[in-house]
Scaffold this motif. Structure first.
Motif, mmCIF file in Angstrom:
data_model
loop_
_atom_site.group_PDB
_atom_site.id
_atom_site.type_symbol
_atom_site.label_atom_id
_atom_site.label_comp_id
_atom_site.label_asym_id
_atom_site.label_seq_id
_atom_site.Cartn_x
_atom_site.Cartn_y
_atom_site.Cartn_z
ATOM 1 N N GLN A 55 -1.790 -3.837 -1.594
ATOM 2 C CA GLN A 55 -2.727 -3.031 -2.279
ATOM 3 C C GLN A 55 -2.983 -3.596 -3.648
ATOM 4 O O GLN A 55 -2.003 -4.324 -4.242
ATOM 5 N N THR A 69 -10.998 4.190 -1.841
ATOM 6 C CA THR A 69 -10.339 2.832 -1.433
ATOM 7 C C THR A 69 -11.286 1.749 -0.786
ATOM 8 O O THR A 69 -12.019 2.306 0.256
ATOM 9 N N CYS A 100 -14.578 1.393 3.750
ATOM 10 C CA CYS A 100 -14.013 2.082 2.465
ATOM 11 C C CYS A 100 -14.046 3.367 2.738
ATOM 12 O O CYS A 100 -14.499 4.159 3.938
ATOM 13 N N VAL A 121 -7.071 -2.358 -0.202
ATOM 14 C CA VAL A 121 -6.139 -2.383 0.829
ATOM 15 C C VAL A 121 -6.361 -3.320 1.905
ATOM 16 O O VAL A 121 -7.473 -3.634 2.224
ATOM 17 N N ILE A 171 -11.423 -1.256 1.938
ATOM 18 C CA ILE A 171 -10.218 -1.915 2.906
ATOM 19 C C ILE A 171 -10.836 -2.865 3.750
ATOM 20 O O ILE A 171 -12.173 -3.307 3.942
ATOM 21 N N SER A 226 0.991 -1.024 -0.009
ATOM 22 C CA SER A 226 0.227 0.052 -0.028
ATOM 23 C C SER A 226 0.931 1.304 -0.043
ATOM 24 O O SER A 226 1.921 1.074 0.510
#
Ligand code: SAM
Ligand code: SF4
Length: 500
Positions: free
Chosen positions: A459, A492, A488, A469, A494, A451
């Protein structure tokens, strides 16, 4: 056609690529316009060092790799440090005025370097070179060499000319050049994702756009060489290819014919179209993901959508630039579709590829004569489509384009910028709404590396092109991993890696 697909699938030849960034991209994905990429060091004992800085779109990054390949054969290694270079190339973009200004400013800085090292050769490549031609040599005294996008095979000769004390220029635009036989040197690669250029130029003549003038007529690359490049990338460990063209949906190739007008007249079984090509690349290997960019709303076919649906490894994501939500403005832009037609196309995408299919767009605010109500129609179209992300720009008049000749650039900068901010705000909201729909679901992610923020996290991207990620654990770059998304942002997803 089946036979051709079979034939091409067994070819195993050579080459590589990478990804880029843009100023008003909202929703996680970035593309390049005012940003640039340099090249990494290669030290194979060659006598001279080449430094290339690439501005603009993915096509330019891809072209720089072709340039590096051509010059590698002529005794050049690449340098990541500009001060180490014997030859500096700026591969330029003309799409908006700001992109050109960035290059002009960079030349001022390079002038300082050249004062200390006068033997350094400075060349300008790409769209700005093509647009300005010999004017560039007159306006920027520091520039020794100017080469347009179809003149890169001529670079060794042009460099020799400069070595002999002359200025050098080639801005000839070709109807045939596709650099199909050149194996690109990957300059800035993560080793996992790569671009493959499948066509060059554009015949669309959108009135705002300079590309048809700087990159010439549209031509499609031989599919054998495309499949060869994909196979080679796979062998080198790459796991994703993005097929690149200004309008990939108009890809057409014929064994016997390279004239586009005559290819158009041929029967369906004599021509490889984009749906066929997509299928061929998908069949290179199920572990090789396939993406493509850019699709044109007027040209993308149901065949392409069905091909995406048929192959697991063709990513469920389409970049389908709308530019404006108002039919009158679309007509002035010469986009070849209306608001209703575009929305019908989005409905087809959703019918065939489902609600989870990632959809992104490009939009321009403040095009000539755009009224407040027409701008509101762009906002309402965004509400209807709910793009996952968008690249958004205010209109920048470009010399020589049809819009510059026909219409007045009559919307003030203040209004253009205010409208742009409104669509950016709208997109920011939609990106978050779309990403929230992914929370609680498991996504197959291709890991691209650590990441950006921490080496404790990896990532990658899901099929819809969203950045995901998650904690590193036992996982490595280049692997596919299932990630349960737990949270999120607008940019991104997560989560954490899960089995199965
Ligand atoms: N071929 C692609 C297409 O048709 O969508 C994209 C080409 S262009 C490199 C990328 C984007 O830049 C366009 O989609 C458009 O939104 C934007 N663009 C092009 N010309 C522009 C201009 N004169 N002013 C502002 N934005 C522009
Ligand atoms: Fe420019 Fe239109 Fe061609 Fe895209 S399709 S490159 S916007 S002329």
């Amino acid at each position: 056609m089946e036979q051709l697909i079979e034939d091409l699938s067994i070819l195993k030849p050579v080459w590589p690529v990478r990804r880029t960034p843009d100023s008003f991209g909202v929703g996680g994905e970035t593309e390049a316009c005012e940003t640039y990429q340099t090249c990494k060091d290669s030290d194979t004992g060659k006598s001279r060092k080449l430094y290339i800085e690439s501005y603009g779109c993915q096509m330019n990054f891809s072209d720089s790799e072709i340039v590096a390949s051509i010059l590698q054969k002529e005794g050049f290694d690449t340098a990541s440090d500009i001060t180490q270079a014997d030859v500096i190339f700026l591969n330029t973009c003309s799409i908006r005025e700001k992109a050109e200004q960035t290059v002009r400013n960079r030349l001022i800085h390079i002038n300082g370097l050249k004062k200390k090292k006068p033997e350094m050769l400075v060349g300008v490549l790409g769209c700005m070179a093509e647009r300005l031609k010999s004017k560039f040599l007159e306006e920027e005294k520091i520039v020794d060499l100017v080469a347009g996008p179809d003149a890169y095979r001529d670079l060794p000769k042009l460099i020799t000319q400069v070595d002999e004390g002359e200025k050098a220029i080639n801005t000839f635009l070709s109807r045939e050049e596709t650099y199909a036989d050149i194996s690109p040197v990957r300059l800035n690669s993560n080793g996992i994702t790569a671009f493959i250029s499948i066509m060059r130029g554009c015949d669309n003549m959108c009135t705002f756009c300079v590309v048809p003038f700087t990159r010439g007529r549209e031509r499609s690359r031989d599919p054998h060489s495309i499949i060869a490049e994909a196979n080679d990338l796979l062998k080198k460990g790459y796991r994703e290819v993005t097929l690149l063209g200004q309008n990939v949906d108009s890809y057409k190739w014929s064994e016997e014919e390279n004239n586009k007008a005559r290819i158009e007249k041929k029967g369906v079984n004599e021509v490889v179209n984009f749906a066929n090509l997509l299928e061929m690349v998908a069949r290179v290997h199920p572990d090789l993901r396939v993406r493509f960019s850019t699709s044109h709303p007027k040209d993308i076919t149901d065949d392409v959508l069905h091909t995406i649906a048929k192959y697991e490894n063709i990513c469920n994501y389409i970049h389908l630039p709308v530019q404006s939500g108002n039919s009158r403005i679309l007509e002035l832009m010469n986009r070849g579709y209306s608001r209703e037609w575009y929305l019908n196309k989005i409905s087809r995408v959703r019918e065939i590829l489902g609600e989870d299919c990632g959809i992104s767009s490009d939009m321009i605010t403040g095009f000539c004569t755009e009224t407040e109500d027409e701008h509101q129609e762009t906002l309402s179209l965004m509400d209807q489509v709910q793009y996952d992300f968008s690249y958004m720009f205010f209109y920048s008049e470009r010399p020589g384009t049809l819009a510059e000749k026909k219409f007045e650039d009559d919307i003030s900068l203040e209004v253009k910028k205010r409208r742009l901010q409104e669509i950016i705000n709208k997109q920011t909201g939609h990106s978050l709404i779309r990403n929230k729909k992914d929370v609680g679901k498991v996504h197959a992610v291709l890991i691209e590396g650590f990441s950006k923020r921490s080496n404790d996290f990896m990532q990658g991207r899901n099929t819809a092109n969203k950045v995901v990620v998650f904690p590193k654990g036992i996982h490595n770059k280049g692997e596919y991993v299932n990630v349960l998304v737990e949270d999120c942002t607008g940019a991104t997803l997560i989560g954490k890696a899960v089995n199965g």
